[in-house]
Design a protein around this motif. Structure first.
Motif, mmCIF file in Angstrom:
data_model
loop_
_atom_site.group_PDB
_atom_site.id
_atom_site.type_symbol
_atom_site.label_atom_id
_atom_site.label_comp_id
_atom_site.label_asym_id
_atom_site.label_seq_id
_atom_site.Cartn_x
_atom_site.Cartn_y
_atom_site.Cartn_z
ATOM 1 N N TYR A 241 58.905 30.481 53.929
ATOM 2 C CA TYR A 241 58.633 31.166 52.664
ATOM 3 C C TYR A 241 59.891 31.300 51.799
ATOM 4 C CZ TYR A 241 54.708 32.521 55.593
ATOM 5 O OH TYR A 241 53.655 32.504 56.458
ATOM 6 N N TYR A 242 61.005 31.666 52.436
ATOM 7 C CA TYR A 242 62.225 31.917 51.667
ATOM 8 C C TYR A 242 62.661 30.660 50.911
ATOM 9 C CZ TYR A 242 67.137 32.692 50.621
ATOM 10 O OH TYR A 242 68.339 32.787 49.978
ATOM 11 N N THR A 243 62.526 29.490 51.561
ATOM 12 C CA THR A 243 62.941 28.237 50.917
ATOM 13 C C THR A 243 62.098 27.968 49.667
ATOM 14 O OG1 THR A 243 63.512 27.377 53.096
ATOM 15 C CG2 THR A 243 63.361 25.788 51.307
ATOM 16 N N ILE A 244 60.788 28.176 49.771
ATOM 17 C CA ILE A 244 59.902 27.975 48.617
ATOM 18 C C ILE A 244 60.254 28.972 47.510
ATOM 19 C CG2 ILE A 244 57.515 27.968 47.829
ATOM 20 C CD1 ILE A 244 58.251 25.699 49.759
ATOM 21 N N GLN A 245 60.459 30.220 47.895
ATOM 22 C CA GLN A 245 60.812 31.249 46.917
ATOM 23 C C GLN A 245 62.106 30.894 46.189
ATOM 24 O OE1 GLN A 245 62.120 34.976 48.556
ATOM 25 N NE2 GLN A 245 61.305 36.152 46.840
ATOM 26 N N LYS A 246 63.083 30.410 46.944
ATOM 27 C CA LYS A 246 64.379 30.054 46.348
ATOM 28 C C LYS A 246 64.240 28.901 45.362
ATOM 29 C CE LYS A 246 69.105 28.852 47.725
ATOM 30 N NZ LYS A 246 69.998 28.547 48.870
ATOM 31 N N ILE A 247 63.451 27.889 45.724
ATOM 32 C CA ILE A 247 63.264 26.733 44.842
ATOM 33 C C ILE A 247 62.528 27.135 43.566
ATOM 34 C CG2 ILE A 247 61.984 24.556 44.618
ATOM 35 C CD1 ILE A 247 62.719 23.989 47.552
ATOM 36 N N LEU A 248 61.512 27.983 43.713
ATOM 37 C CA LEU A 248 60.702 28.367 42.552
ATOM 38 C C LEU A 248 61.416 29.341 41.618
ATOM 39 C CD1 LEU A 248 57.211 28.761 44.258
ATOM 40 C CD2 LEU A 248 57.885 26.991 42.609
ATOM 41 N N SER A 249 62.492 29.963 42.067
ATOM 42 C CA SER A 249 63.190 30.944 41.225
ATOM 43 C C SER A 249 64.507 30.427 40.659
ATOM 44 C CB SER A 249 63.463 32.221 42.028
ATOM 45 O OG SER A 249 64.326 31.944 43.118
ATOM 46 N N SER A 250 64.995 29.298 41.176
ATOM 47 C CA SER A 250 66.339 28.839 40.810
ATOM 48 C C SER A 250 66.379 28.150 39.447
ATOM 49 C CB SER A 250 66.872 27.882 41.881
ATOM 50 O OG SER A 250 68.140 27.404 41.508
#
Length: 518
Positions: A241-250
């Protein structure tokens, strides 16, 4: 037969100094250090016990693996002499220099010798020089740290990329390592993630789809491209989840460089301070975008209206980042179900069949842990009872007193020898004895003095061992007194007692394994 002296060789080179032909090769400077130290051993007739090699480690790093292995071997007196090219190769931390070179090594009867700057613990007159060298080395580190911070800050403000690795979806330009260029195979996955999210899939669904389609996550992708990755996680090789969250917010994916989100509190450690967004270094349009601004903006609007599943929010639990899944080792996440805080393994939701998963309420886990703490205290009380019997026979205290008396007696003998040497010098000056007789008597006194010094160091080492033994029992007694009747648990108390907790099983067959610090 005279026992041959065993020498340990310690070599080190910082990452910024290295000059390697291949990543797997030792740097040329490391090899030169080894050759220099071996040459000194051959000259002195010393045998080499071991070579401790910390390549790519800073002299201020207290977690150097070979350094710590060497210190442990020194404590066990597996060698007699420790050789380095310079004192700074051993350490650039003044506190460690003082602790080991000027205190522990003499206690362990280990001689430290550096070839170039002549630091030698067998020479008492050399101590001030070692301390000055240590201070200069520390100043050097402080200056380097400030200079590096200033240079990196200037580069960040200009929008130059200063990270050790490029973000997923990008690579460093071969012409300019501070410029990002699109890495198309990874960029294609980034666009795919944005498309899935905007079309209605949540983090959990995206994670499962990527894993089911066997698309390598960023860490695995970088390893496949032979780009080193130091991250070690329980779910390495899988999307989370964290990886997806990071990509979608960067913002990096719309061409902006965002850096300087945190800073080290000290050059000596890894502890960091996370800065407010107003202090970040944000520079727009520094590289080609992977997704359009409209696409990225839509994703931010959706993110603001959705909750994050299985969010790592442990602020309101005593078990913050301390619980692991007994099956896969992943850190348990907190979420709430019917107003009841739960801890759950996230891996089960990442890919079907990879982990049976575990779920437990915070309340139930707290009850189990409190019961285990009481049982642990009871076991410590049993050990303390054995200690009380030993104390009743005054065994440990008697041994300690005997050693203290022996040290006191040795110190008195040392003073007598010094007085005798002074008297002998006066007799020589008054012509009562000849110069030859003076040196003959002096050499005998010096030999006795060295023997007494060695005896004192050995006795002090034994005293430290006894004190450590007594501290263990005292700590156990403190724990027993403080926690044997515990009814409510706090995070700080748990951190004091426990390394981590493994959780698994089911409600009817619960598995809880506590890894104690004591």
């Amino acid at each position: 037969m005279i026992e041959q002296i065993k020498a340990a060789l310690y070599v080190r080179l910082s990452q910024e100094d290295r000059n390697k032909l291949h990543p797997e090769d030792n740097s040329e400077s490391i090899n030169n250090q080894i050759m220099l130290l071996k040459s000194r051993c051959e000259k002195e007739g010393w045998i080499i016990y071991d070579i401790y090699n910390d390549d790519d480690f800073s002299g201020s790093d207290r977690q150097r693996p070979e350094f710590n292995r060497m210190i442990e071997d020194a404590r066990l007196h597996k060698f007699d002499v420790l050789l380095c090219k310079t004192q700074s190769r051993f350490c650039r931390d003044l506190e460690l220099v003082e602790h080991y070179l000027n205190y522990m090594f003499p206690v362990w009867n280990i001689r430290f010798l550096s070839i170039i700057d002549n630091a030698d613990t067998s020479n008492r007159q050399n101590r001030k020089a070692r301390q000055i060298n240590g201070l200069i080395d520390q100043w050097y580190l402080e200056d380097i740290s400030e200079n590096v911070k200033a240079v990196l800050s200037a580069k960040r403000k200009k929008g130059e990329w200063v990270g050790s690795q490029a973000p997923y979806g990008y690579a460093k330009s071969p012409e300019d390592k501070h410029k990002l260029i699109i890495d198309e195979p990874a960029a294609k996955i980034v666009r795919y993630i944005y498309r899935l999210y905007i079309n209605g899939l949540g983090y959990a669904s995206i994670v499962r789809r990527l894993n089911d389609e066997q698309i390598p996550p960023p860490a695995k992708y970088k390893n496949l491209k032979e780009v080193s990755s130091h991250k070690k996680t329980a779910t390495r090789g899988l999307w989370c989840y964290y990886t997806i969250q990071k990509i979608l917010s960067s913002q990096v994916y719309i061409g902006n460089t965002v850096q300087g989100k945190s800073e080290k509190l000290s050059y000596k450690g890894e502890e960091r301070r996370y800065k407010p967004q107003s202090e970040w270094d944000i520079v727009e349009n520094t590289h080609d975008a992977i997704v359009s601004y409209d696409t990225w903006h839509k994703a931010q609007i959706i993110r603001s209206t959705r909750s994050t599943p299985y969010k790592q929010d442990m602020k309101n639990t005593v078990f913050s980042r301390m619980c692991k899944c007994v099956y896969c080792g992943a850190t348990l996440n907190k979420h709430t179900y019917h107003n009841s805080p739960m801890l759950e393994c996230p891996t089960k939701h990442i890919k079907t069949g990879i982990c049976p998963g575990c779920v437990i309420t915070v309340k139930r886990l707290e009850e189990i842990v409190i019961d285990e703490i009481k049982d642990h205290c009871q076991r410590l009380m049993d050990v303390s009872a054995v200690k009380s019997k030993i104390d009743s026979n005054v065994e440990i205290n008697n041994r300690r007193q005997e050693i203290l008396k022996s040290i006191e007696s040795a110190i008195k003998k040392q003073k007598l020898l010094k007085n005798r040497l002074t008297s002998l010098y006066m007799d020589k000056a008054d012509g009562i004895i000849s110069i030859n007789d003076y040196y003959q008597f002096k050499n005998a006194i010096d030999a006795d003095s060295v023997e007494i010094d060695t005896t004192i160091k050995l006795l002090e080492s034994k005293l430290l061992s006894i004190d450590d033994e007594m501290k263990v029992f005292e700590n156990n007694q403190t724990i027993v007194n403080q926690y044997s009747n515990i009814e409510k648990l706090t995070h700080n108390e748990l951190m004091f007692l426990v390394d981590y907790i493994e959780v698994g099983g089911t409600r009817d067959n619960r598995i809880v394994r506590i890894h104690w610090k004591f």
